[in-house]
Design a protein around this motif. Structure first.
Motif, mmCIF file in Angstrom:
data_model
loop_
_atom_site.group_PDB
_atom_site.id
_atom_site.type_symbol
_atom_site.label_atom_id
_atom_site.label_comp_id
_atom_site.label_asym_id
_atom_site.label_seq_id
_atom_site.Cartn_x
_atom_site.Cartn_y
_atom_site.Cartn_z
ATOM 1 N N PHE A 29 0.808 -1.211 0.000
ATOM 2 C CA PHE A 29 0.000 0.000 0.000
ATOM 3 C C PHE A 29 0.848 1.271 0.000
ATOM 4 N N MET A 30 2.174 1.151 0.109
ATOM 5 C CA MET A 30 2.976 2.294 0.524
ATOM 6 C C MET A 30 2.792 3.545 -0.313
ATOM 7 N N ARG A 31 2.656 3.407 -1.624
ATOM 8 C CA ARG A 31 2.488 4.609 -2.449
ATOM 9 C C ARG A 31 1.043 4.771 -2.886
ATOM 10 N N SER A 32 0.139 4.229 -2.102
ATOM 11 C CA SER A 32 -1.258 4.212 -2.499
ATOM 12 C C SER A 32 -2.137 5.023 -1.566
ATOM 13 N N VAL A 33 -3.303 5.276 -2.058
ATOM 14 C CA VAL A 33 -4.434 5.697 -1.236
ATOM 15 C C VAL A 33 -5.387 4.512 -1.225
ATOM 16 N N VAL A 34 -5.788 4.098 -0.052
ATOM 17 C CA VAL A 34 -6.722 2.987 0.084
ATOM 18 C C VAL A 34 -8.087 3.561 0.432
ATOM 19 N N GLY A 35 -9.079 3.096 -0.248
ATOM 20 C CA GLY A 35 -10.426 3.603 -0.016
ATOM 21 C C GLY A 35 -11.398 2.487 0.308
ATOM 22 N N TRP A 36 -12.430 2.851 1.076
ATOM 23 C CA TRP A 36 -13.566 1.962 1.281
ATOM 24 C C TRP A 36 -14.786 2.610 0.637
ATOM 25 N N PHE A 37 -15.479 1.819 -0.126
ATOM 26 C CA PHE A 37 -16.726 2.243 -0.739
ATOM 27 C C PHE A 37 -17.795 1.221 -0.392
ATOM 28 N N ARG A 38 -19.032 1.604 -0.515
ATOM 29 C CA ARG A 38 -20.108 0.659 -0.263
ATOM 30 C C ARG A 38 -21.212 0.856 -1.293
ATOM 31 N N GLN A 39 -21.934 -0.220 -1.501
ATOM 32 C CA GLN A 39 -23.015 -0.161 -2.474
ATOM 33 C C GLN A 39 -24.187 -0.987 -1.978
ATOM 34 N N LEU A 43 -28.532 1.241 -5.595
ATOM 35 C CA LEU A 43 -27.912 2.542 -5.374
ATOM 36 C C LEU A 43 -26.513 2.579 -5.972
ATOM 37 N N GLU A 44 -26.013 3.801 -6.178
ATOM 38 C CA GLU A 44 -24.684 3.977 -6.724
ATOM 39 C C GLU A 44 -23.635 3.679 -5.648
ATOM 40 N N ARG A 45 -22.462 3.290 -6.098
ATOM 41 C CA ARG A 45 -21.360 3.061 -5.172
ATOM 42 C C ARG A 45 -21.040 4.368 -4.442
ATOM 43 N N GLU A 46 -20.866 4.267 -3.141
ATOM 44 C CA GLU A 46 -20.748 5.440 -2.281
ATOM 45 C C GLU A 46 -19.424 5.437 -1.530
ATOM 46 N N PHE A 47 -18.783 6.593 -1.460
ATOM 47 C CA PHE A 47 -17.538 6.729 -0.711
ATOM 48 C C PHE A 47 -17.806 6.602 0.780
ATOM 49 N N GLU A 88 -28.970 1.804 7.891
ATOM 50 C CA GLU A 88 -28.604 2.421 6.608
ATOM 51 C C GLU A 88 -27.147 2.181 6.222
ATOM 52 N N ASP A 89 -26.363 1.581 7.105
ATOM 53 C CA ASP A 89 -24.994 1.194 6.747
ATOM 54 C C ASP A 89 -24.968 -0.144 6.004
ATOM 55 N N THR A 90 -26.094 -0.792 5.898
ATOM 56 C CA THR A 90 -26.165 -2.083 5.201
ATOM 57 C C THR A 90 -25.792 -1.921 3.739
ATOM 58 N N ALA A 91 -24.812 -2.690 3.292
ATOM 59 C CA ALA A 91 -24.321 -2.614 1.914
ATOM 60 C C ALA A 91 -23.217 -3.646 1.729
ATOM 61 N N VAL A 92 -22.796 -3.800 0.499
ATOM 62 C CA VAL A 92 -21.546 -4.512 0.213
ATOM 63 C C VAL A 92 -20.430 -3.485 0.290
ATOM 64 N N TYR A 93 -19.425 -3.795 1.073
ATOM 65 C CA TYR A 93 -18.295 -2.892 1.269
ATOM 66 C C TYR A 93 -17.106 -3.366 0.441
ATOM 67 N N TYR A 94 -16.519 -2.432 -0.291
ATOM 68 C CA TYR A 94 -15.401 -2.732 -1.166
ATOM 69 C C TYR A 94 -14.174 -1.946 -0.728
ATOM 70 N N CYS A 95 -13.047 -2.626 -0.758
ATOM 71 C CA CYS A 95 -11.755 -1.990 -0.563
ATOM 72 C C CYS A 95 -11.171 -1.707 -1.935
ATOM 73 N N ALA A 96 -10.508 -0.572 -2.083
ATOM 74 C CA ALA A 96 -9.935 -0.212 -3.370
ATOM 75 C C ALA A 96 -8.652 0.569 -3.147
ATOM 76 N N ALA A 97 -7.823 0.608 -4.173
ATOM 77 C CA ALA A 97 -6.556 1.326 -4.069
ATOM 78 C C ALA A 97 -6.313 2.143 -5.319
ATOM 79 N N THR A 98 -5.674 3.289 -5.105
ATOM 80 C CA THR A 98 -5.300 4.156 -6.202
ATOM 81 C C THR A 98 -3.967 4.800 -5.901
#
Length: 125
Positions: A29-39, A43-47, A88-98
C-alpha cells in the motif's frame, strides 16, 4: 497492480460494531491511497473513507464521521472499524486502491483501479 481481499463483514444489530480488513498482495500500500466504498442494492457506489498511506491522513464521508475509523498496521493490511452501526450502513463494502495524488479524487470511485471482491455488511434494526 495490487490484489485486494476484504474480510470481516457479517450481520450485526443496530448499535453494534464490525471491523473490516483489507489485505493487499502483489504490491504494498505504501504509495497508495486505500479507499472503502459501499453499495446498497439499486444505489450507486458510495464513498465511505480513504487513507493516504504515506501521510497517514484519513478522510471520511459525513455519514460515517465519528463512527468509523480507518487505520493500517503494516503496508499490506488496512482496517475499517465501524461502530454505532445503523441499518442504513447495510451494503456490500469494497476496498480499493489508487495511486492518484490529488485529494479531490479520493472520494471518487472512478479513480480507483484495484478493487476487492466486496464483503457484505448487514445491520438489523
Amino acid at each position: 497492480q495490487v490484489q485486494l481481499v476484504e474480510s470481516g463483514g457479517g450481520l450485526v444489530q443496530a448499535g453494534g460494531s464490525l471491523r473490516l480488513s483489507c489485505a493487499a498482495s502483489g504490491r504494498t500500500f505504501m504509495r497508495s491511497v486505500v479507499g472503502w466504498f459501499r453499495q446498497a442494492p439499486g444505489l450507486e457506489r458510495e464513498f465511505v473513507a480513504a487513507l493516504a498511506v504515506s501521510s497517514g491522513n484519513t478522510y471520511y464521508a459525513d455519514s460515517v464521521k465519528g463512527r468509523f475509523t480507518f487505520s493500517r498496521d503494516n503496508v499490506y493490511t488496512a482496517y475499517l472499524q465501524m461502530n454505532s452501526l445503523k441499518p442504513e450502513d447495510t451494503a456490500v463494502y469494497y476496498c480499493a486502491a489508487t495511486t492518484t495524488s490529488a485529494e479531490k479524487y479520493y472520494s471518487d470511485y472512478r479513480y480507483y483501479f484495484d478493487w476487492g471482491q466486496g464483503t457484505q455488511v448487514t445491520v438489523s434494526s
